[in-house]
Write a protein that holds these residues in place. Sequence first.
Motif, short mmCIF file in Angstrom:
data_model
loop_
_atom_site.label_atom_id
_atom_site.label_comp_id
_atom_site.label_asym_id
_atom_site.label_seq_id
_atom_site.Cartn_x
_atom_site.Cartn_y
_atom_site.Cartn_z
N GLY A 1 1.14 -0.90 -0.08
CA GLY A 1 0.13 0.00 0.11
C GLY A 1 0.85 1.30 0.06
N LEU A 2 2.19 0.97 -0.12
CA LEU A 2 3.05 2.86 -0.15
C LEU A 2 3.57 2.62 -1.65
N ALA A 3 3.44 1.91 -2.42
CA ALA A 3 3.84 2.09 -3.96
C ALA A 3 4.78 3.53 -4.34
N ALA A 4 3.99 4.57 -3.79
CA ALA A 4 4.49 5.88 -4.40
C ALA A 4 5.05 6.52 -3.39
N LEU A 5 5.40 5.56 -2.12
CA LEU A 5 6.73 5.93 -1.67
C LEU A 5 8.41 6.47 -2.41
N GLN A 6 9.32 7.56 -1.30
CA GLN A 6 10.43 7.12 -2.71
C GLN A 6 10.99 7.88 -1.71
N GLU A 7 11.16 8.17 -0.57
CA GLU A 7 12.34 7.95 0.46
C GLU A 7 11.76 7.39 1.99
N LEU A 8 12.94 5.98 2.09
CA LEU A 8 12.75 5.27 3.35
C LEU A 8 13.92 5.36 3.91
N ASP A 9 13.74 5.67 5.37
CA ASP A 9 14.94 5.80 6.26
C ASP A 9 14.67 4.68 7.49
N LEU A 10 15.61 3.53 7.44
CA LEU A 10 15.50 2.62 8.29
C LEU A 10 17.20 2.48 9.06
N SER A 11 17.50 3.55 9.45
CA SER A 11 18.41 3.94 9.74
C SER A 11 19.15 3.69 11.41
N HIS A 12 19.59 2.94 12.17
CA HIS A 12 19.69 2.86 13.39
C HIS A 12 19.27 2.19 14.45
N ASN A 13 18.81 0.58 13.78
CA ASN A 13 18.02 -0.41 13.76
C ASN A 13 18.90 -1.54 14.26
N TYR A 14 18.34 -2.33 15.10
CA TYR A 14 18.61 -3.68 14.90
C TYR A 14 18.71 -4.43 13.44
N LEU A 15 18.06 -4.48 12.48
CA LEU A 15 17.99 -5.15 11.48
C LEU A 15 19.23 -5.81 10.85
N SER A 16 19.23 -7.18 10.56
CA SER A 16 20.12 -8.35 10.49
C SER A 16 19.93 -8.94 9.15
N HIS A 17 19.21 -9.11 8.51
CA HIS A 17 18.38 -9.60 7.62
C HIS A 17 17.29 -9.42 6.87
N LEU A 18 17.15 -9.08 5.55
CA LEU A 18 16.36 -8.90 4.36
C LEU A 18 16.15 -9.99 2.91
N THR A 19 15.08 -9.83 2.61
CA THR A 19 14.35 -11.02 2.27
C THR A 19 14.49 -9.82 0.56
N PRO A 20 14.40 -10.72 -0.11
CA PRO A 20 14.12 -9.83 -1.90
C PRO A 20 12.75 -9.61 -1.63
N ASP A 21 11.82 -10.60 -0.81
CA ASP A 21 10.27 -9.30 -0.68
C ASP A 21 10.15 -8.65 -0.11
N THR A 22 11.28 -8.08 0.80
CA THR A 22 11.32 -6.99 1.39
C THR A 22 10.72 -5.93 1.20
N PHE A 23 11.05 -5.47 0.37
CA PHE A 23 10.90 -3.83 -0.17
C PHE A 23 10.38 -4.25 -1.62
N LEU A 24 9.86 -5.06 -2.20
CA LEU A 24 9.42 -5.51 -3.61
C LEU A 24 8.06 -4.52 -3.54
N PRO A 25 7.08 -3.98 -2.96
CA PRO A 25 6.07 -3.43 -3.09
C PRO A 25 7.03 -1.21 -3.12
N LEU A 26 7.83 -1.32 -3.23
CA LEU A 26 8.30 -0.18 -3.27
C LEU A 26 8.51 0.11 -4.33
N THR A 27 7.67 -0.12 -5.24
CA THR A 27 8.54 0.06 -6.78
C THR A 27 9.04 1.96 -7.27
N SER A 28 8.38 2.96 -6.31
CA SER A 28 8.92 4.18 -6.83
C SER A 28 10.01 4.66 -6.04
N LEU A 29 10.39 4.05 -5.01
CA LEU A 29 11.76 4.45 -4.33
C LEU A 29 12.78 4.89 -4.56
N ALA A 30 13.26 6.33 -4.56
CA ALA A 30 14.64 5.97 -5.16
C ALA A 30 15.90 6.22 -3.82
#
Length: 267
Positions: free
Chosen positions: A98-127
């Motif tokens: 539901g966030l297909a128009a998203l252009q900027e995503l900030d996930l810094s300073h977190n505890y992420l250790s693993h990301l899958t190819p499906d994680t950002f699949l809906p973000l077709t406009s992310l720059a």
Amino acid sequence: MGCWRVSSPVLPFLLLLCPPPSPACPAACRCTPGEVDCRERGLREVPWSLSTNTSTLWLGYNFITVLGPRSFPPLPELRLLSLPRNRLELIHSQALLGLAALQELDLSHNYLSHLTPDTFLPLTSLATLNLGSNRLEKLEPEVLSTLPQLQALLLQDNPWMCSCSILPLWRWLSHNRQKVREKSLLLCRLPEQLDKYPIMAFGDESFRQCQETSLSFEHYITFLIIGPFSFIASIFFCTFLGSVVVFYHNLRRESHCWSRPRICRVH
């Protein structure tokens, strides 16, 4: 201020004077037209009561640990989503629907250790994607290849494991240098002998021992032939060697009997 019930000819005029109802705003947040500020509110999940015309959502400095399936309501106008300095450990593959128009995503300073190819699949406009200061030891290029509009990527301050497993990411970075921000801050953490070594300073020769050697069909056929043949040959060799040992032992015993005939007769 309410509106009074009046005769129909006057009603259209009064409707112009009555302000339309304001879009929903989460109780813990501050809202202005198109912008929702939920920073430093002690939130443990994304507030659901967000207006569909929200274009900017600030969620930094909270206690969000997981983005589960459909963590966000449909936000077709959202352009910027900021989630730094939470406690994010997991992003579900359907969390960002539901966030297909998203252009900027900030996930810094977190505890992420693993990301899958499906994680950002809906973000077709992310720059712009900021994954800095997480716990990433490796990152598969397939995670980034799902972002066709990506122009800026930040990966600094992660504990990168500079072994053969980082080779795919190094190749992607080498072919997309113009997209990588803060390249000098992409440093190895492990193994210890490469601590703080710049990833972008590696060359092809650095991964020579990691190069994948693909086997052809002919190679597999050769192995299938050589394997059984080697097994059978080893059996024949062991039989032959055993026969030689037995023959030598008998020969030696007979020569001993010739030298001492009385002893051999007794036995």
